[in-house]
Design a protein around this motif. Structure first.
Motif, mmCIF file in Angstrom:
data_model
loop_
_atom_site.group_PDB
_atom_site.id
_atom_site.type_symbol
_atom_site.label_atom_id
_atom_site.label_comp_id
_atom_site.label_asym_id
_atom_site.label_seq_id
_atom_site.Cartn_x
_atom_site.Cartn_y
_atom_site.Cartn_z
ATOM 1 N N SER A 98 0.845 -1.192 0.000
ATOM 2 C CA SER A 98 0.000 0.000 0.000
ATOM 3 C C SER A 98 0.886 1.249 0.000
ATOM 4 C CB SER A 98 -0.810 0.003 1.294
ATOM 5 O OG SER A 98 0.116 -0.046 2.379
ATOM 6 N N PRO A 183 -5.343 -11.687 -8.003
ATOM 7 C CA PRO A 183 -6.796 -11.837 -8.052
ATOM 8 C C PRO A 183 -7.547 -10.607 -7.558
ATOM 9 C CG PRO A 183 -5.790 -13.534 -6.640
ATOM 10 C CD PRO A 183 -4.699 -12.620 -7.064
ATOM 11 N N ARG A 184 -6.866 -9.696 -6.821
ATOM 12 C CA ARG A 184 -7.525 -8.475 -6.355
ATOM 13 C C ARG A 184 -6.890 -7.287 -7.078
ATOM 14 N NH1 ARG A 184 -7.269 -8.583 0.075
ATOM 15 N NH2 ARG A 184 -5.050 -8.207 -0.120
ATOM 16 N N THR A 185 -7.300 -6.083 -6.747
ATOM 17 C CA THR A 185 -6.731 -4.934 -7.446
ATOM 18 C C THR A 185 -5.423 -4.475 -6.814
ATOM 19 O OG1 THR A 185 -8.169 -3.528 -6.136
ATOM 20 C CG2 THR A 185 -8.885 -4.015 -8.380
ATOM 21 N N GLU A 186 -5.206 -4.726 -5.520
ATOM 22 C CA GLU A 186 -3.930 -4.363 -4.889
ATOM 23 C C GLU A 186 -3.734 -5.170 -3.612
ATOM 24 O OE1 GLU A 186 -3.726 -0.337 -3.350
ATOM 25 O OE2 GLU A 186 -5.890 -0.211 -3.376
ATOM 26 N N ASP A 188 -1.656 -7.702 -2.825
ATOM 27 C CA ASP A 188 -1.648 -9.151 -2.973
ATOM 28 C C ASP A 188 -0.310 -9.562 -3.571
ATOM 29 O OD1 ASP A 188 -2.514 -11.745 -2.897
ATOM 30 O OD2 ASP A 188 -4.370 -11.367 -3.996
ATOM 31 N N ARG A 258 -3.505 -20.471 -5.174
ATOM 32 C CA ARG A 258 -3.520 -19.161 -5.821
ATOM 33 C C ARG A 258 -3.404 -19.287 -7.340
ATOM 34 N NH1 ARG A 258 0.048 -15.816 -4.814
ATOM 35 N NH2 ARG A 258 -1.313 -14.036 -4.720
#
Ligand code: FAD
Length: 286
Positions: A98, A183-186, A188, A258
């Motif tokens: 982040s 699989p997510r936008t951030e 990961d 994953r």
């Protein structure tokens, strides 16, 4: 546990080389402190390298760029000139975690954590970056692709630290790019990551290429066959197909929740192609 924060490289190397039990370098701590809290590591000595000026500097050397191992992703992003020359390296570093994590996480830590899924490593390898190491025996240079040997296994000897990375001079019409699949936008870990660096001639024919894939083997891979597949082309559809085939052939991924082996291999091919197309587009306008 002993904590030291020397302000010279010699001081850091002497501490690490003379350590009796387990000793760890501390940069941003976004891997190390998490692992300590989870009782995965329990160092007797921690050597914080952030007070050593060489690890914190970004300098231009005759067209090359030297980036200190303890420079953070946020500092890279804010540099006024680096993003124009090495957009792929900067975008890879800024995919790490982040905004808060990017304020701490460093390129040296990302490499030395020894994860095959580390985001900045394929971009550094594609860039042709060389790591400068300092240890009890002096200094040596190692291409980034030779630093990581496998998960959590590095080519560093006892007492050695990564001081900086040297990015080579950029010819005209050169650029790079990094893409990852999560699989997510951030926030990961990359299921696959791809870094590509290209140089074109005046007619947009590729004259130089480096392709690197992350999270598809026990270490981040340099894939020379993928580079050879597109050198001499304008990255037309047949060249893209050759690139995909070479990327696919290089993959030796794990099979886990994953991503299955088949999925990671398919994604690696697609990402290599898409990343190369972005690098091509950037190189044309340079
Ligand atoms: C919430 C969260 C999200 C994250 N998301 C991502 C992500 O998306 N992508 C990704 O790749 N990573 C991610 N990470 C992992 C981590 O942030 C990165 O790997 C980061 O780059 C590590 O850098 P650091 O400076 O914090 O390393 P540290 O934790 O300080 O060190 C990591 C390891 O490298 C060693 N080390 C550090 N610097 C050196 C050096 N110069 N020489 C020798 N050894 C050294 C340390 O001893 C330690 O073993 C995430 C972590 C967190 C907590």
């Amino acid at each position: 546990m002993r904590y030291e924060a020397p302000d010279t490289l010699q001081g850091a190397v002497a501490l690490l080389a003379g350590a009796k039990g387990e000793a760890r370098v501390l940069a941003g701590g976004t891997d190390l402190l998490v692992q300590m809290r989870a009782d995965l590591v329990d160092p007797d000595l921690i050597v914080d390298i952030k007070r050593i000026p060489e690890t914190r500097a970004i300098t231009e050397e005759n067209g090359s760029w030297r980036i200190g191992a303890a420079v953070t992703g946020a500092e890279l992003k804010e540099h006024p000139r680096l993003k124009k020359v090495w957009p792929g390296v900067i975008e890879a570093a800024n995919l790490i975690g982040s905004t808060q994590v990017q304020g701490r996480a460093t390129l040296g830590g990302n490499l030395c954590n020894g994860s095959p899924a580390a985001d900045s490593v394929p971009a550094l390898i594609a860039a042709g970056a060389v790591a400068t190491l300092a240890g009890p025996g002096g200094r040596r240079d190692l291409p980034v692709e030779d630093v990581m040997l496998g998960p959590r296994k590095l080519a560093l000897q006892k007492g050695e630290i990564v001081v900086s990375f040297l990015l080579p001079p950029r010819p005209l019409r050169s650029s790079d790019a990094y893409l990852r699949f999560i699989p997510r936008t951030e926030m990961d870990i990359a299921v696959v990551g791809a870094g590509v660096s290209l140089t074109l001639d005046a007619g947009s024919v590729i004259t130089g290429a480096r392709v690197s894939l992350g999270a598809v083997a026990a270490r981040v891979l340099l894939v020379p066959e993928a580079a050879q597949a597109i050198i001499g082309s304008r990255l037309d559809r047949p060249a893209q197909d050759r690139l995909e085939a070479a990327a696919r052939a290089a993959c030796r991924p794990i099979d886990d929740k994953r991503g299955t082996t088949e999925f990671r291999t398919d994604v690696a091919a697609v990402l290599a192609r898409r990343t190369a197309l972005i690098a091509l587009d950037r190189a044309r306008s340079n």
